[in-house]
Design a protein around this motif. Structure first.
Motif, PDB file in Angstrom:
ATOM      1  N   LEU A  80       0.699  16.505  -1.913  1.00  0.00           N
ATOM      2  CA  LEU A  80       1.631  15.472  -1.713  1.00  0.00           C
ATOM      3  C   LEU A  80       2.745  15.495  -2.666  1.00  0.00           C
ATOM      4  O   LEU A  80       2.498  15.602  -3.627  1.00  0.00           O
ATOM      5  N   HIS A  81       3.791  15.727  -2.009  1.00  0.00           N
ATOM      6  CA  HIS A  81       5.457  15.352  -2.686  1.00  0.00           C
ATOM      7  C   HIS A  81       6.335  14.434  -2.220  1.00  0.00           C
ATOM      8  O   HIS A  81       6.365  14.206  -1.105  1.00  0.00           O
ATOM      9  N   ALA A 125       0.815  -1.347  -0.144  1.00  0.00           N
ATOM     10  CA  ALA A 125       0.044   0.172   0.168  1.00  0.00           C
ATOM     11  C   ALA A 125       0.888   1.089   0.093  1.00  0.00           C
ATOM     12  O   ALA A 125       0.792   2.089  -0.826  1.00  0.00           O
ATOM     13  N   GLN A 126       1.920   1.334   0.772  1.00  0.00           N
ATOM     14  CA  GLN A 126       2.963   2.354   0.741  1.00  0.00           C
ATOM     15  C   GLN A 126       3.514   2.564  -0.591  1.00  0.00           C
ATOM     16  O   GLN A 126       3.885   3.550  -1.059  1.00  0.00           O
ATOM     17  N   TRP A 127       3.804   1.472  -1.124  1.00  0.00           N
ATOM     18  CA  TRP A 127       4.542   1.416  -2.497  1.00  0.00           C
ATOM     19  C   TRP A 127       3.665   1.946  -3.539  1.00  0.00           C
ATOM     20  O   TRP A 127       3.900   2.765  -4.340  1.00  0.00           O
ATOM     21  N   GLN A 128       2.418   1.680  -3.564  1.00  0.00           N
ATOM     22  CA  GLN A 128       1.187   2.230  -4.312  1.00  0.00           C
ATOM     23  C   GLN A 128       1.280   3.684  -4.171  1.00  0.00           C
ATOM     24  O   GLN A 128       0.989   4.237  -5.160  1.00  0.00           O
ATOM     25  N   VAL A 129       1.130   4.234  -3.167  1.00  0.00           N
ATOM     26  CA  VAL A 129       1.081   5.688  -2.897  1.00  0.00           C
ATOM     27  C   VAL A 129       2.200   6.360  -3.463  1.00  0.00           C
ATOM     28  O   VAL A 129       2.022   7.262  -4.105  1.00  0.00           O
ATOM     29  N   HIS A 163       4.179   9.530 -10.536  1.00  0.00           N
ATOM     30  CA  HIS A 163       3.691   9.858 -11.657  1.00  0.00           C
ATOM     31  C   HIS A 163       2.593  11.077 -11.590  1.00  0.00           C
ATOM     32  O   HIS A 163       2.259  11.620 -12.490  1.00  0.00           O
ATOM     33  N   ASN A 164       2.421  11.422 -10.422  1.00  0.00           N
ATOM     34  CA  ASN A 164       1.085  12.876 -10.165  1.00  0.00           C
ATOM     35  C   ASN A 164       1.763  13.554  -9.145  1.00  0.00           C
ATOM     36  O   ASN A 164       0.948  13.640  -8.173  1.00  0.00           O
ATOM     37  N   GLU A 165       2.916  13.873  -9.086  1.00  0.00           N
ATOM     38  CA  GLU A 165       3.345  14.713  -8.136  1.00  0.00           C
ATOM     39  C   GLU A 165       2.476  15.863  -7.775  1.00  0.00           C
ATOM     40  O   GLU A 165       2.231  16.616  -8.729  1.00  0.00           O
ATOM     41  N   GLY A 166       2.516  16.290  -6.435  1.00  0.00           N
ATOM     42  CA  GLY A 166       1.581  17.366  -6.365  1.00  0.00           C
ATOM     43  C   GLY A 166      -0.027  17.080  -6.005  1.00  0.00           C
ATOM     44  O   GLY A 166      -0.655  17.998  -5.889  1.00  0.00           O
TER      45      GLY A 166
END
Length: 167
Positions: A94-95, A37-41, A47-50
């Motif tokens: 989130l970054h 789950a942490q890897w997925q986040v 790929h979707n920084e910010g």
């Protein structure tokens, strides 16, 4: 009732292959001391920084509170930073931090190994066909609205054979 054996049923195969790939990733990724789950986040944020937490939770199909717990842990490890959103003082973007970059490289290697194992004996052309077909299936499901599609199927089935739906 004429049914295919489960190993030949498309729905079963898609689910089982996904399960086996996740399991292989979990096994190979244990050395990094992170949950899948942490890897997925982190992969999503790569790929979707910010992105904001609500969009990440929606994309990963998890409850916002569950995602918040994952972010709390990743933030405590120094891998994710919550940054105030300049257009909404209540929201946080989130970054990924620089300290997580080597871990992301390792994650990419692990992911490539798992996929290479999964595709053993499959030619590049077959792989491209598989990707195309799965992409079309995903597109069919997303463009038609999965929830409304499923609701209509259940209603249609119930109208035709209510006793079959209830059993």
């Amino acid at each position: 009732m004429n049914t295919l054996p489960s190993e030949k049923h498309l729905g079963f195969l898609i689910n089982d292959v996904a399960r086996l790939v996740r399991r292989a990733f979990d096994q190979k990724g244990q050395s990094c001391n992170l949950t899948r789950a942490q890897w997925q986040v982190m992969a999503y944020l790569f790929h979707n920084e910010g992105s904001n937490q609500a969009s990440v939770a929606d994309a990963l199909d998890v409850e916002p509170i569950t995602l918040s717990r994952h972010i709390d842990r990743l933030e405590a490890m120094g891998y994710v930073a919550r940054v105030p959103d300049p257009s909404d003082r209540r929201a946080r973007r989130l970054h990924l931090t620089e300290s997580v970059r080597p871990l992301l490289d390792q994650m990419k290697i692990i992911g490539n190994e798992v996929i290479a194992t999964a595709l053993e004996g499959i030619s590049e052309q077959e792989s491209e066909i598989l990707i195309d077909l799965l992409s079309r299936i995903r597109s069919n499901m997303t463009t038609r609205g999965v929830e409304s599609c499923c609701d209509e199927s259940v209603k249609d089935a119930a109208a035709k054979q209510p006793e079959k739906v209830l059993t």
